[in-house]
Write an enzyme that holds these catalytic residues in place. Structure first.
Site, PDB file in Angstrom:
ATOM      1  N   GLY A  41       0.787  -1.237   0.000  1.00 36.63           N
ATOM      2  CA  GLY A  41       0.000   0.000   0.000  1.00 36.63           C
ATOM      3  C   GLY A  41       0.815   1.281   0.000  1.00 36.63           C
ATOM      4  N   ASP A  51      -5.204   2.863  10.664  1.00 40.37           N
ATOM      5  CA  ASP A  51      -6.624   2.653  10.913  1.00 40.37           C
ATOM      6  C   ASP A  51      -6.768   2.313  12.402  1.00 40.37           C
ATOM      7  OD1 ASP A  51      -9.329   2.193   9.911  1.00 40.37           O
ATOM      8  OD2 ASP A  51      -8.933   0.064  10.039  1.00 40.37           O
TER       9      ASP A  51
HETATM   10  P1  5GP Z   1      -4.449  -1.030  11.059  1.00 42.42           P
HETATM   11  O1  5GP Z   1      -3.547  -2.107  11.565  1.00 42.42           O
HETATM   12  O2  5GP Z   1      -3.995   0.369  11.411  1.00 42.42           O
HETATM   13  O3  5GP Z   1      -5.887  -1.276  11.447  1.00 42.42           O
HETATM   14  O4  5GP Z   1      -4.507  -1.196   9.506  1.00 42.42           O
HETATM   15  C1  5GP Z   1      -3.620  -0.684   8.637  1.00 42.42           C
HETATM   16  C2  5GP Z   1      -3.787  -1.375   7.293  1.00 42.42           C
HETATM   17  O5  5GP Z   1      -5.172  -1.639   6.992  1.00 42.42           O
HETATM   18  C3  5GP Z   1      -3.317  -0.465   6.184  1.00 42.42           C
HETATM   19  O6  5GP Z   1      -1.948  -0.616   5.945  1.00 42.42           O
HETATM   20  C4  5GP Z   1      -4.166  -0.916   5.033  1.00 42.42           C
HETATM   21  O7  5GP Z   1      -3.556  -2.026   4.410  1.00 42.42           O
HETATM   22  C5  5GP Z   1      -5.461  -1.371   5.648  1.00 42.42           C
HETATM   23  N1  5GP Z   1      -6.495  -0.322   5.591  1.00 42.42           N
HETATM   24  C6  5GP Z   1      -7.074   0.331   6.632  1.00 42.42           C
HETATM   25  N2  5GP Z   1      -7.980   1.228   6.194  1.00 42.42           N
HETATM   26  C7  5GP Z   1      -7.960   1.145   4.837  1.00 42.42           C
HETATM   27  C8  5GP Z   1      -8.682   1.847   3.807  1.00 42.42           C
HETATM   28  O8  5GP Z   1      -9.526   2.724   4.013  1.00 42.42           O
HETATM   29  N3  5GP Z   1      -8.376   1.490   2.530  1.00 42.42           N
HETATM   30  C9  5GP Z   1      -7.458   0.534   2.207  1.00 42.42           C
HETATM   31  N4  5GP Z   1      -7.259   0.271   0.921  1.00 42.42           N
HETATM   32  N5  5GP Z   1      -6.774  -0.147   3.160  1.00 42.42           N
HETATM   33  C10 5GP Z   1      -7.020   0.169   4.452  1.00 42.42           C
END
Ligand code: 5GP
Length: 187
Positions: free
Chosen positions: A49, A108
C-alpha cells in the site's frame, strides 16, 4: 482530470486530489530533511500500500537515506483488519543502531504499526518514527504515536495512490472513497 474514466466510476467521491497529495508530500519531505540532518536513516516501505507514497516521498528528502522493504499481512476481510499481523517479507539488512522510519499508507486501528514498532524496538533500532499518508483517528484501537501524517480522513474505505481493494485501484492518481456497492457482497 477525467472523472469519467473506468476506475473513477467505482468511487463514491474523491477525498484527496493528486495536487493536494503532491503538496503534502513536498512539505513532509522538507520536514524530514530537517529532522534527519546529519543522519543516515533507513526508510522502510510497508508494502504494497505505501509503495506509491514511498517512492514520491524519498525523492523529496535531501539526506543520505537508505531504503528497505517489508511485506506484512493483517488477517481479516479486504476492508477490515483484525489486528493479527504477520511479517510475510522481512527487511534485507539489520537495523541495530539505525534511525528507522516506517512509511505506511494508512493508520486505521493502529494495530499494524504498534506491532511493528515493538518489533523494531526489540531489534535495537536507535529510534523508530512513524510516517503515514493517511490517518483515520476515529478508528484507533491502540495507543499509538503517529509522528507525521499528511491527511486525517473520516471513517470510510479509501483506495488510490497505492491503496487497493482486492489488489485494484492502486494506480488511481487521487484518493477516493470506494463505493460500498463494490464490496457489499463481501460484508
Ligand atoms: P491497522 O492495523 O492500522 O488497522 O490497519 C492498517 C492497514 O489496513 C493499512 O496498511 C491498510 O492495508 C489497511 N487499511 C485500513 N484502512 C484502509 C482503507 O480505508 N483502505 C485501504 N485500501 N486499506 C485500508
Amino acid at each position: 482530470m477525467n472523472t469519467n474514466a473506468v476506475l473513477y466510476n467505482d468511487l463514491d467521491r474523491i477525498l484527496v486530489t493528486r495536487e493536494e497529495i503532491a503538496k503534502a508530500v513536498r512539505e513532509l519531505g522538507e520536514k524530514l530533511t530537517e529532522k534527519f540532518r546529519g543522519e543516515s536513516p533507513v526508510f522502510v516501505c510497508i508494502l504494497k500500500g505505501a509503495s506509491v507514497f514511498f517512492t514520491d516521498l524519498i525523492r523529496e528528502i535531501d539526506a543520505p537515506l537508505t531504503t528497505d522493504f517489508m511485506v506484512v499481512s493483517s488477517y481479516g476481510s479486504s476492508t477490515k483488519s483484525t489486528g493479527v499481523v504477520k511479517i510475510v517479507k522481512d527487511l534485507d539488512k539489520p537495523v541495530v543502531g539505525k534511525h528507522v522510519v516506517l512509511v505506511e499508507d494508512i493508520v486505521d486501528s493502529g494495530m499494524t504499526l504498534s506491532y511493528l514498532k515493538r518489533v523494531f524496538a526489540n531489534r535495537e533500532a536507535a529510534s523508530v518514527s512513524i510516517v503515514t499518508l493517511l490517518d483515520k483517528p476515529a478508528r484507533r484501537r491502540v495507543d499509538l504515536t503517529v509522528d507525521y501524517s499528511c491527511f486525517n480522513i473520516p471513517d470510510a474505505f479509501v483506495v488510490g495512490y497505492g491503496l487497493d481493494y482486492d489488489e485494484k485501484y492502486r494506480n488511481l492518481p487521487d484518493i477516493g472513497v470506494l463505493h460500498p456497492k463494490i464490496y457489499a457482497a463481501e460484508e
